[in-house]
Design a protein around this motif. Structure first.
Motif, PDB file in Angstrom:
ATOM      1  N   ASP A   1      -4.056  -0.970 -26.165  1.00  0.00           N
ATOM      2  CA  ASP A   1      -3.835  -1.412 -24.790  1.00  0.00           C
ATOM      3  C   ASP A   1      -2.350  -1.482 -24.446  1.00  0.00           C
ATOM      4  OD1 ASP A   1      -6.536  -1.689 -24.099  1.00  0.00           O
ATOM      5  OD2 ASP A   1      -6.637  -3.701 -24.948  1.00  0.00           O
ATOM      6  N   ILE A   2      -1.521  -1.777 -25.428  1.00  0.00           N
ATOM      7  CA  ILE A   2      -0.088  -1.869 -25.174  1.00  0.00           C
ATOM      8  C   ILE A   2       0.611  -0.527 -25.410  1.00  0.00           C
ATOM      9  CG2 ILE A   2       0.407  -2.669 -27.528  1.00  0.00           C
ATOM     10  CD1 ILE A   2       2.290  -3.692 -24.320  1.00  0.00           C
ATOM     11  N   LYS A   3       0.057   0.311 -26.265  1.00  0.00           N
ATOM     12  CA  LYS A   3       0.686   1.599 -26.563  1.00  0.00           C
ATOM     13  C   LYS A   3       0.149   2.726 -25.685  1.00  0.00           C
ATOM     14  CE  LYS A   3       1.449   2.471 -30.972  1.00  0.00           C
ATOM     15  NZ  LYS A   3       1.231   2.628 -32.432  1.00  0.00           N
ATOM     16  N   GLY A   4      -1.102   2.609 -25.247  1.00  0.00           N
ATOM     17  CA  GLY A   4      -1.692   3.666 -24.438  1.00  0.00           C
ATOM     18  C   GLY A   4      -2.242   4.793 -25.295  1.00  0.00           C
ATOM     19  N   GLU A   5      -2.448   5.925 -24.670  1.00  0.00           N
ATOM     20  CA  GLU A   5      -3.025   7.078 -25.340  1.00  0.00           C
ATOM     21  C   GLU A   5      -2.066   8.262 -25.252  1.00  0.00           C
ATOM     22  OE1 GLU A   5      -6.668   7.660 -23.296  1.00  0.00           O
ATOM     23  OE2 GLU A   5      -7.620   5.855 -24.104  1.00  0.00           O
ATOM     24  N   PRO A   6      -2.238   9.265 -26.122  1.00  0.00           N
ATOM     25  CA  PRO A   6      -1.381  10.462 -26.047  1.00  0.00           C
ATOM     26  C   PRO A   6      -1.439  11.089 -24.659  1.00  0.00           C
ATOM     27  CG  PRO A   6      -2.664  10.478 -28.075  1.00  0.00           C
ATOM     28  CD  PRO A   6      -3.187   9.329 -27.252  1.00  0.00           C
ATOM     29  N   GLY A   7      -0.283  11.307 -24.087  1.00  0.00           N
ATOM     30  CA  GLY A   7      -0.220  11.872 -22.745  1.00  0.00           C
ATOM     31  C   GLY A   7      -0.254  10.845 -21.646  1.00  0.00           C
ATOM     32  N   ALA A   8      -0.598   9.596 -21.981  1.00  0.00           N
ATOM     33  CA  ALA A   8      -0.641   8.535 -20.979  1.00  0.00           C
ATOM     34  C   ALA A   8      -0.213   7.208 -21.601  1.00  0.00           C
ATOM     35  CB  ALA A   8      -2.049   8.410 -20.396  1.00  0.00           C
ATOM     36  N   PRO A   9       1.036   7.150 -22.095  1.00  0.00           N
ATOM     37  CA  PRO A   9       1.500   5.911 -22.723  1.00  0.00           C
ATOM     38  C   PRO A   9       1.741   4.804 -21.700  1.00  0.00           C
ATOM     39  CG  PRO A   9       3.305   7.460 -22.512  1.00  0.00           C
ATOM     40  CD  PRO A   9       2.072   8.191 -22.069  1.00  0.00           C
TER      41      PRO A   9
ATOM     42  N   LEU B   1       6.941   0.747 -25.280  1.00  0.00           N
ATOM     43  CA  LEU B   1       8.235   0.951 -25.938  1.00  0.00           C
ATOM     44  C   LEU B   1       9.028  -0.351 -26.028  1.00  0.00           C
ATOM     45  CD1 LEU B   1       9.306   4.379 -24.377  1.00  0.00           C
ATOM     46  CD2 LEU B   1       8.425   3.938 -26.685  1.00  0.00           C
ATOM     47  N   LEU B   2       8.853  -1.229 -25.047  1.00  0.00           N
ATOM     48  CA  LEU B   2       9.520  -2.527 -25.097  1.00  0.00           C
ATOM     49  C   LEU B   2       8.923  -3.363 -26.215  1.00  0.00           C
ATOM     50  CD1 LEU B   2      11.651  -4.310 -23.740  1.00  0.00           C
ATOM     51  CD2 LEU B   2       9.878  -5.124 -22.171  1.00  0.00           C
ATOM     52  N   TRP B   3       7.611  -3.321 -26.358  1.00  0.00           N
ATOM     53  CA  TRP B   3       6.919  -4.006 -27.456  1.00  0.00           C
ATOM     54  C   TRP B   3       7.455  -3.527 -28.803  1.00  0.00           C
ATOM     55  CZ3 TRP B   3       2.479  -1.924 -30.470  1.00  0.00           C
ATOM     56  CH2 TRP B   3       1.860  -2.900 -31.261  1.00  0.00           C
ATOM     57  N   GLU B   4       7.591  -2.203 -28.962  1.00  0.00           N
ATOM     58  CA  GLU B   4       8.119  -1.651 -30.210  1.00  0.00           C
ATOM     59  C   GLU B   4       9.556  -2.089 -30.437  1.00  0.00           C
ATOM     60  OE1 GLU B   4       6.554  -0.227 -32.480  1.00  0.00           O
ATOM     61  OE2 GLU B   4       4.775   0.757 -31.657  1.00  0.00           O
ATOM     62  N   ARG B   5      10.352  -2.103 -29.388  1.00  0.00           N
ATOM     63  CA  ARG B   5      11.758  -2.511 -29.517  1.00  0.00           C
ATOM     64  C   ARG B   5      11.856  -3.949 -30.001  1.00  0.00           C
ATOM     65  NH1 ARG B   5      16.815  -1.300 -26.260  1.00  0.00           N
ATOM     66  NH2 ARG B   5      18.160  -3.102 -26.540  1.00  0.00           N
ATOM     67  N   TRP B   6      11.078  -4.836 -29.408  1.00  0.00           N
ATOM     68  CA  TRP B   6      11.114  -6.248 -29.790  1.00  0.00           C
ATOM     69  C   TRP B   6      10.588  -6.469 -31.207  1.00  0.00           C
ATOM     70  CZ3 TRP B   6       8.941  -8.388 -24.513  1.00  0.00           C
ATOM     71  CH2 TRP B   6       9.976  -8.389 -23.565  1.00  0.00           C
ATOM     72  N   ARG B   7       9.643  -5.648 -31.627  1.00  0.00           N
ATOM     73  CA  ARG B   7       9.163  -5.755 -33.011  1.00  0.00           C
ATOM     74  C   ARG B   7      10.242  -5.277 -33.985  1.00  0.00           C
ATOM     75  NH1 ARG B   7       3.722  -2.724 -33.707  1.00  0.00           N
ATOM     76  NH2 ARG B   7       3.342  -4.153 -35.443  1.00  0.00           N
ATOM     77  N   ASN B   8      10.938  -4.222 -33.623  1.00  0.00           N
ATOM     78  CA  ASN B   8      11.983  -3.686 -34.499  1.00  0.00           C
ATOM     79  C   ASN B   8      13.165  -4.624 -34.616  1.00  0.00           C
ATOM     80  OD1 ASN B   8      10.500  -1.352 -34.990  1.00  0.00           O
ATOM     81  ND2 ASN B   8      11.448  -0.206 -33.319  1.00  0.00           N
TER      82      ASN B   8
ATOM     83  N   GLN C   1       0.828  -1.201   0.000  1.00  0.00           N
ATOM     84  CA  GLN C   1       0.000   0.000   0.000  1.00  0.00           C
ATOM     85  C   GLN C   1       0.872   1.264   0.000  1.00  0.00           C
ATOM     86  OE1 GLN C   1      -3.347  -0.369   0.076  1.00  0.00           O
ATOM     87  NE2 GLN C   1      -3.539  -2.503   0.650  1.00  0.00           N
ATOM     88  N   GLN C   2       2.026   1.171   0.650  1.00  0.00           N
ATOM     89  CA  GLN C   2       2.905   2.336   0.763  1.00  0.00           C
ATOM     90  C   GLN C   2       3.745   2.546  -0.498  1.00  0.00           C
ATOM     91  OE1 GLN C   2       2.664  -0.079   3.298  1.00  0.00           O
ATOM     92  NE2 GLN C   2       1.117   1.256   4.256  1.00  0.00           N
ATOM     93  N   THR C   3       4.320   1.480  -1.021  1.00  0.00           N
ATOM     94  CA  THR C   3       5.187   1.630  -2.193  1.00  0.00           C
ATOM     95  C   THR C   3       4.397   1.837  -3.476  1.00  0.00           C
ATOM     96  OG1 THR C   3       5.267  -0.764  -2.580  1.00  0.00           O
ATOM     97  CG2 THR C   3       6.962   0.173  -1.143  1.00  0.00           C
ATOM     98  N   CYS C   4       3.198   1.275  -3.541  1.00  0.00           N
ATOM     99  CA  CYS C   4       2.386   1.328  -4.759  1.00  0.00           C
ATOM    100  C   CYS C   4       0.946   1.721  -4.419  1.00  0.00           C
ATOM    101  CB  CYS C   4       2.405  -0.008  -5.482  1.00  0.00           C
ATOM    102  SG  CYS C   4       4.049  -0.622  -5.909  1.00  0.00           S
ATOM    103  N   PRO C   5       0.717   2.977  -4.057  1.00  0.00           N
ATOM    104  CA  PRO C   5      -0.631   3.403  -3.670  1.00  0.00           C
ATOM    105  C   PRO C   5      -1.624   3.423  -4.823  1.00  0.00           C
ATOM    106  CG  PRO C   5       0.848   5.281  -3.770  1.00  0.00           C
ATOM    107  CD  PRO C   5       1.692   4.061  -3.934  1.00  0.00           C
ATOM    108  N   THR C   6      -1.118   3.373  -6.070  1.00  0.00           N
ATOM    109  CA  THR C   6      -1.986   3.302  -7.240  1.00  0.00           C
ATOM    110  C   THR C   6      -1.473   2.211  -8.166  1.00  0.00           C
ATOM    111  OG1 THR C   6      -0.695   4.925  -8.489  1.00  0.00           O
ATOM    112  CG2 THR C   6      -2.511   5.767  -7.129  1.00  0.00           C
ATOM    113  N   MET C   7      -2.301   1.802  -9.093  1.00  0.00           N
ATOM    114  CA  MET C   7      -1.930   0.791 -10.083  1.00  0.00           C
ATOM    115  C   MET C   7      -1.265   1.489 -11.264  1.00  0.00           C
ATOM    116  SD  MET C   7      -1.830  -2.416 -10.775  1.00  0.00           S
ATOM    117  CE  MET C   7      -1.837  -3.597 -12.125  1.00  0.00           C
ATOM    118  N   SER C   8      -0.019   1.887 -11.047  1.00  0.00           N
ATOM    119  CA  SER C   8       0.715   2.648 -12.052  1.00  0.00           C
ATOM    120  C   SER C   8       1.301   1.722 -13.105  1.00  0.00           C
ATOM    121  CB  SER C   8       1.839   3.444 -11.385  1.00  0.00           C
ATOM    122  OG  SER C   8       2.639   2.579 -10.597  1.00  0.00           O
ATOM    123  N   ALA C   9       1.389   2.242 -14.339  1.00  0.00           N
ATOM    124  CA  ALA C   9       1.939   1.446 -15.433  1.00  0.00           C
ATOM    125  C   ALA C   9       2.737   2.290 -16.410  1.00  0.00           C
ATOM    126  CB  ALA C   9       0.815   0.725 -16.169  1.00  0.00           C
ATOM    127  N   GLY C  10       3.072   3.501 -16.018  1.00  0.00           N
ATOM    128  CA  GLY C  10       3.848   4.376 -16.876  1.00  0.00           C
ATOM    129  C   GLY C  10       3.760   5.796 -16.361  1.00  0.00           C
TER     130      GLY C  10
END
Length: 248
Positions: free
Chosen positions: A222-230, A235-242, A105-114
């Motif tokens: 779902d993997i790329k996100g939206e402008p302002g909230a990627p 970016l890892l997905w894009e790297r592996w595709r490249n 609860q202290q280290t991760c008070p929200t479900m952050s992903a970027g």
């Protein structure tokens, strides 16, 4: 190959249940911030560790994941998808169990992903609420376990048929699991490195992405996100595709 009955034109570019059962669907929000990349002294933003060499390229599987996700001969596609979803859930749950004491609860008070991205949990009465990451992940894993245990959703006996809603259910489960992957990469990759498990975790995630893309379960948004909230792992997905690890 489409899991949903028709090919779509894409543009290139059972384990231990979690302890906090909660029902509901998932939503996304970008109103709070937790960074997976930190600013340097000159004001620039450094890359997160999971995008840095050699960590980003560490893997148990060398080459493309295409052959691993191919539908075996004589295997029903519904059975193939069901088995793989069960395995992804099981392995991801085990990885999270290893690092869960560092996700509090202290280290991760929200479900952050970027940067600027947090996920909200939608309750059965359609209210969006902020949960700490451990509560959110417990809710995700418990809801998926309930589905896996339901013979009407994931039939396990010979002769049982999958329902017409099975593809939509799988897509929802896949999206939930993707968000757990995204949080672990964003907030707990140093713990993965400390355990020297990055080849295992990267390979699991690449397999997960390759499977989702092959059977049109993974949505690019779902993997790329939206402008302002990627989504950080976009970016890892894009790297592996490249680099040819994943199909473009």
């Amino acid at each position: 190959m489409s899991f949903f009955g028709s090919n779509k034109n894409r543009q290139p570019s059972r384990s231990k249940r979690s302890p906090t059962p909660t029902s509901g669907s998932l939503s996304r929000n970008n109103s709070q911030t937790r960074g997976d990349a930190s600013p340097t002294e000159d004001g620039t933003v450094s890359k997160p560790l999971y995008l840095c060499s050699p960590f980003a390229d560490a893997a148990l599987v060398k080459g493309n994941f295409k052959t691993i996700v191919m539908l075996p001969k004589y295997v029903d596609i519904m059975e193939w998808v069901a088995v793989n979803m069960y395995d992804f859930y099981t392995y991801l749950n085990e990885f999270y169990g290893v690092i869960s004491e560092r996700c509090t609860q202290q280290t991760c008070p929200t479900m952050s992903a970027g940067n600027n991205l947090n996920y909200l949990w939608t309750t059965p009465d359609r209210k969006q609420v902020t949960l700490s990451a451990p509560n959110y992940i417990d809710s995700v894993m418990s809801s998926i376990q309930t589905l896996l245990d339901d013979e009407n959703v994931f039939p396990s006996k010979s002769g049982q048929q999958f329902t017409p809603t099975f593809p939509a259910t799988v897509k929802h489960v896949y999206r939930q699991l993707l968000r757990v992957f995204a949080h672990i990469y964003h907030a707990h990759y140093p713990e993965i490195l400390h355990l020297r498990s990055e080849p295992h975790f990267n390979s699991l995630f690449a397999h997960f992405l390759a499977f989702g893309w092959k059977y049109e379960i993974l949505e690019a948004k779902d993997i790329k996100g939206e402008p302002g909230a990627p989504v950080g792992v976009g970016l890892l997905w894009e790297r592996w595709r490249n680099t040819g690890i994943l199909e473009a």
